[in-house]
Write a protein that holds these residues in place. Structure first.
Motif, PDB file in Angstrom:
ATOM      1  N   MET A  29      -5.513   3.899   8.249  1.00  0.00           N
ATOM      2  CA  MET A  29      -4.895   2.962   7.305  1.00  0.00           C
ATOM      3  C   MET A  29      -5.951   2.211   6.504  1.00  0.00           C
ATOM      4  SD  MET A  29      -1.602   1.184   9.106  1.00  0.00           S
ATOM      5  CE  MET A  29      -1.574   1.602  10.844  1.00  0.00           C
ATOM      6  N   TRP A  30      -6.990   1.727   7.185  1.00  0.00           N
ATOM      7  CA  TRP A  30      -8.060   1.004   6.508  1.00  0.00           C
ATOM      8  C   TRP A  30      -8.752   1.894   5.480  1.00  0.00           C
ATOM      9  CZ3 TRP A  30      -9.930  -3.184   4.749  1.00  0.00           C
ATOM     10  CH2 TRP A  30     -11.280  -3.312   4.430  1.00  0.00           C
ATOM     11  N   GLU A  31      -9.040   3.122   5.859  1.00  0.00           N
ATOM     12  CA  GLU A  31      -9.745   4.033   4.945  1.00  0.00           C
ATOM     13  C   GLU A  31      -8.896   4.338   3.720  1.00  0.00           C
ATOM     14  OE1 GLU A  31     -13.177   5.591   3.838  1.00  0.00           O
ATOM     15  OE2 GLU A  31     -12.925   4.614   5.792  1.00  0.00           O
ATOM     16  N   ILE A  32      -7.597   4.518   3.890  1.00  0.00           N
ATOM     17  CA  ILE A  32      -6.728   4.791   2.740  1.00  0.00           C
ATOM     18  C   ILE A  32      -6.607   3.540   1.869  1.00  0.00           C
ATOM     19  CG2 ILE A  32      -4.356   5.328   2.048  1.00  0.00           C
ATOM     20  CD1 ILE A  32      -4.376   7.431   4.319  1.00  0.00           C
ATOM     21  N   LEU A  33      -6.534   2.373   2.470  1.00  0.00           N
ATOM     22  CA  LEU A  33      -6.526   1.138   1.700  1.00  0.00           C
ATOM     23  C   LEU A  33      -7.774   1.044   0.817  1.00  0.00           C
ATOM     24  CD1 LEU A  33      -5.368  -1.713   1.057  1.00  0.00           C
ATOM     25  CD2 LEU A  33      -6.729  -2.532   2.978  1.00  0.00           C
ATOM     26  N   ARG A  71      -9.650   3.450  -0.265  1.00  0.00           N
ATOM     27  CA  ARG A  71      -9.695   4.502  -1.292  1.00  0.00           C
ATOM     28  C   ARG A  71      -8.673   4.301  -2.406  1.00  0.00           C
ATOM     29  NH1 ARG A  71     -13.085   8.482   0.529  1.00  0.00           N
ATOM     30  NH2 ARG A  71     -13.667   8.204   2.696  1.00  0.00           N
ATOM     31  N   THR A  72      -7.567   3.624  -2.114  1.00  0.00           N
ATOM     32  CA  THR A  72      -6.563   3.381  -3.144  1.00  0.00           C
ATOM     33  C   THR A  72      -6.862   2.119  -3.940  1.00  0.00           C
ATOM     34  OG1 THR A  72      -5.133   2.198  -1.594  1.00  0.00           O
ATOM     35  CG2 THR A  72      -4.707   4.564  -1.905  1.00  0.00           C
ATOM     36  N   LYS A  73      -7.764   1.301  -3.417  1.00  0.00           N
ATOM     37  CA  LYS A  73      -8.159   0.052  -4.078  1.00  0.00           C
ATOM     38  C   LYS A  73      -6.976  -0.878  -4.333  1.00  0.00           C
ATOM     39  CE  LYS A  73     -12.278   2.001  -6.278  1.00  0.00           C
ATOM     40  NZ  LYS A  73     -12.354   3.269  -5.666  1.00  0.00           N
ATOM     41  N   CYS A  74      -6.006  -0.845  -3.437  1.00  0.00           N
ATOM     42  CA  CYS A  74      -4.863  -1.763  -3.549  1.00  0.00           C
ATOM     43  C   CYS A  74      -5.342  -3.189  -3.308  1.00  0.00           C
ATOM     44  CB  CYS A  74      -3.806  -1.416  -2.500  1.00  0.00           C
ATOM     45  SG  CYS A  74      -2.774  -0.049  -2.997  1.00  0.00           S
ATOM     46  N   TYR A  75      -4.617  -4.130  -3.898  1.00  0.00           N
ATOM     47  CA  TYR A  75      -4.820  -5.571  -3.693  1.00  0.00           C
ATOM     48  C   TYR A  75      -6.130  -6.067  -4.267  1.00  0.00           C
ATOM     49  CZ  TYR A  75      -1.565  -4.083  -0.044  1.00  0.00           C
ATOM     50  OH  TYR A  75      -0.554  -3.475   0.665  1.00  0.00           O
ATOM     51  N   ARG A  76      -6.761  -5.356  -5.180  1.00  0.00           N
ATOM     52  CA  ARG A  76      -8.006  -5.848  -5.787  1.00  0.00           C
ATOM     53  C   ARG A  76      -7.766  -6.346  -7.182  1.00  0.00           C
ATOM     54  NH1 ARG A  76     -12.531  -1.577  -3.747  1.00  0.00           N
ATOM     55  NH2 ARG A  76     -11.986  -1.714  -1.590  1.00  0.00           N
ATOM     56  N   ASP A 135       1.542  -4.069   9.174  1.00  0.00           N
ATOM     57  CA  ASP A 135       1.808  -5.359   8.544  1.00  0.00           C
ATOM     58  C   ASP A 135       0.515  -5.906   7.937  1.00  0.00           C
ATOM     59  OD1 ASP A 135       3.660  -8.077   8.578  1.00  0.00           O
ATOM     60  OD2 ASP A 135       1.544  -8.499   9.002  1.00  0.00           O
ATOM     61  N   ALA A 136      -0.586  -5.832   8.687  1.00  0.00           N
ATOM     62  CA  ALA A 136      -1.872  -6.360   8.215  1.00  0.00           C
ATOM     63  C   ALA A 136      -2.293  -5.704   6.900  1.00  0.00           C
ATOM     64  CB  ALA A 136      -2.955  -6.157   9.273  1.00  0.00           C
ATOM     65  N   PHE A 137      -2.057  -4.408   6.754  1.00  0.00           N
ATOM     66  CA  PHE A 137      -2.453  -3.681   5.552  1.00  0.00           C
ATOM     67  C   PHE A 137      -1.308  -3.563   4.548  1.00  0.00           C
ATOM     68  CE2 PHE A 137      -5.585  -1.688   8.614  1.00  0.00           C
ATOM     69  CZ  PHE A 137      -6.640  -2.477   8.186  1.00  0.00           C
ATOM     70  N   ARG A 138      -0.163  -4.151   4.869  1.00  0.00           N
ATOM     71  CA  ARG A 138       1.027  -4.186   4.016  1.00  0.00           C
ATOM     72  C   ARG A 138       1.440  -2.787   3.557  1.00  0.00           C
ATOM     73  NH1 ARG A 138       0.827  -7.387  -1.237  1.00  0.00           N
ATOM     74  NH2 ARG A 138      -0.681  -8.636  -0.113  1.00  0.00           N
ATOM     75  N   ILE A 139       1.578  -1.880   4.550  1.00  0.00           N
ATOM     76  CA  ILE A 139       1.993  -0.508   4.243  1.00  0.00           C
ATOM     77  C   ILE A 139       3.468  -0.475   3.856  1.00  0.00           C
ATOM     78  CG2 ILE A 139       0.239   0.484   5.765  1.00  0.00           C
ATOM     79  CD1 ILE A 139       2.540   1.177   7.729  1.00  0.00           C
ATOM     80  N   LEU A 160       0.877  -1.155   0.000  1.00  0.00           N
ATOM     81  CA  LEU A 160       0.000   0.000   0.000  1.00  0.00           C
ATOM     82  C   LEU A 160       0.926   1.219   0.000  1.00  0.00           C
ATOM     83  CD1 LEU A 160      -2.840   1.280   0.433  1.00  0.00           C
ATOM     84  CD2 LEU A 160      -2.440   1.046   2.884  1.00  0.00           C
ATOM     85  N   PRO A 161       0.740   2.176  -0.910  1.00  0.00           N
ATOM     86  CA  PRO A 161       1.675   3.310  -0.987  1.00  0.00           C
ATOM     87  C   PRO A 161       1.439   4.307   0.162  1.00  0.00           C
ATOM     88  CG  PRO A 161      -0.067   3.607  -2.580  1.00  0.00           C
ATOM     89  CD  PRO A 161      -0.296   2.264  -1.943  1.00  0.00           C
ATOM     90  N   LEU A 162       1.661   3.819   1.376  1.00  0.00           N
ATOM     91  CA  LEU A 162       1.384   4.607   2.573  1.00  0.00           C
ATOM     92  C   LEU A 162       2.515   4.455   3.572  1.00  0.00           C
ATOM     93  CD1 LEU A 162      -0.624   6.331   4.251  1.00  0.00           C
ATOM     94  CD2 LEU A 162      -1.491   4.161   5.171  1.00  0.00           C
ATOM     95  N   ILE A 163       2.948   5.586   4.099  1.00  0.00           N
ATOM     96  CA  ILE A 163       3.933   5.624   5.185  1.00  0.00           C
ATOM     97  C   ILE A 163       3.249   6.235   6.388  1.00  0.00           C
ATOM     98  CG2 ILE A 163       6.113   6.638   5.969  1.00  0.00           C
ATOM     99  CD1 ILE A 163       6.969   6.555   2.958  1.00  0.00           C
ATOM    100  N   VAL A 164       3.375   5.556   7.523  1.00  0.00           N
ATOM    101  CA  VAL A 164       2.831   6.064   8.784  1.00  0.00           C
ATOM    102  C   VAL A 164       3.979   6.704   9.549  1.00  0.00           C
ATOM    103  CG1 VAL A 164       1.816   5.428  11.002  1.00  0.00           C
ATOM    104  CG2 VAL A 164       0.961   4.392   8.888  1.00  0.00           C
ATOM    105  N   VAL A 165       3.774   7.942   9.986  1.00  0.00           N
ATOM    106  CA  VAL A 165       4.778   8.690  10.735  1.00  0.00           C
ATOM    107  C   VAL A 165       4.277   8.874  12.170  1.00  0.00           C
ATOM    108  CG1 VAL A 165       6.087  10.854  10.884  1.00  0.00           C
ATOM    109  CG2 VAL A 165       5.439   9.931   8.629  1.00  0.00           C
TER     110      VAL A 165
END
Length: 170
Positions: A159-163, A165-170, A38-42, A15-20
């Motif tokens: 993280m869930w909401e961004i996942l 909205r990006t429609k990753c892993y579909r 890890d669960a959302f594979r960020i 997922l093209p997301l970095i958590v700071v």
């Protein structure tokens, strides 16, 4: 259950997301963010200021190995992290209650190489100078008597909401 090994995780699409995490005190919160990441594979977790870094037994207690699979970097300040993210073409959001913030349900992600979301200290939130450096501010609506949520719970929701909205892993 077809779980990935750590090596498979590291080479898998992210997922093209970095958590700071900006001065997050609780090592259990840090560990929980790693586990959810890890669960959302960020893509990564950036740890800033007083936020503890792996290896650490208390982080591991809630991360359960997520600190081994999810890439992480340490920055002395979140300001430095935001500048590095911007240099990489990443769109950065502060997750904070602030004037002019966008409610999470109204979030429209701009076209970007990736996204970063910053979560702050459990008591003081994100440093104002860091909020000022961000491209936008996200707020989770709250309808009860409290006006804050645990940082790791908030991180999981975002993280869930961004996942989604990006429609990753579909």
């Amino acid at each position: 259950m077809e779980r990935l090994s750590v090596d498979e995780f590291k080479s898998a699409d992210k997922l093209p997301l970095i958590v700071v995490l900006d001065d997050v005190r609780s090592l259990y919160n840090v560990g929980s963010v790693f586990r959810t990441g890890d669960a959302f594979r960020i893509a990564a977790v950036y740890l800033c200021g007083i936020t503890a870094t792996p290896p650490n037994a208390e982080i591991h207690k809630t991360a359960l190995g997520g600190e081994d699979s999810v890439e992480w970097r340490y920055f002395a300040t979140a300001d430095e992290a935001v500048k590095a993210l911007h240099d990489d073409g990443i769109f950065v959001y502060a997750v904070e209650q602030a004037e002019g913030s966008t409610m999470l349900q109204d979030l429209r992600l701009p076209q970007s190489k990736g996204y970063a979301v910053i979560f702050g200290n459990e008591v003081k939130g994100i440093h104002q100078e860091v909020v000022d450096l961000c491209d936008g501010c996200i707020e989770i609506p709250q309808y009860g008597t409290k006006h804050s949520m645990n940082v790791s719970v908030t991180a999981g929701i975002v993280m869930w909401e961004i996942l989604k909205r990006t429609k990753c892993y579909r």
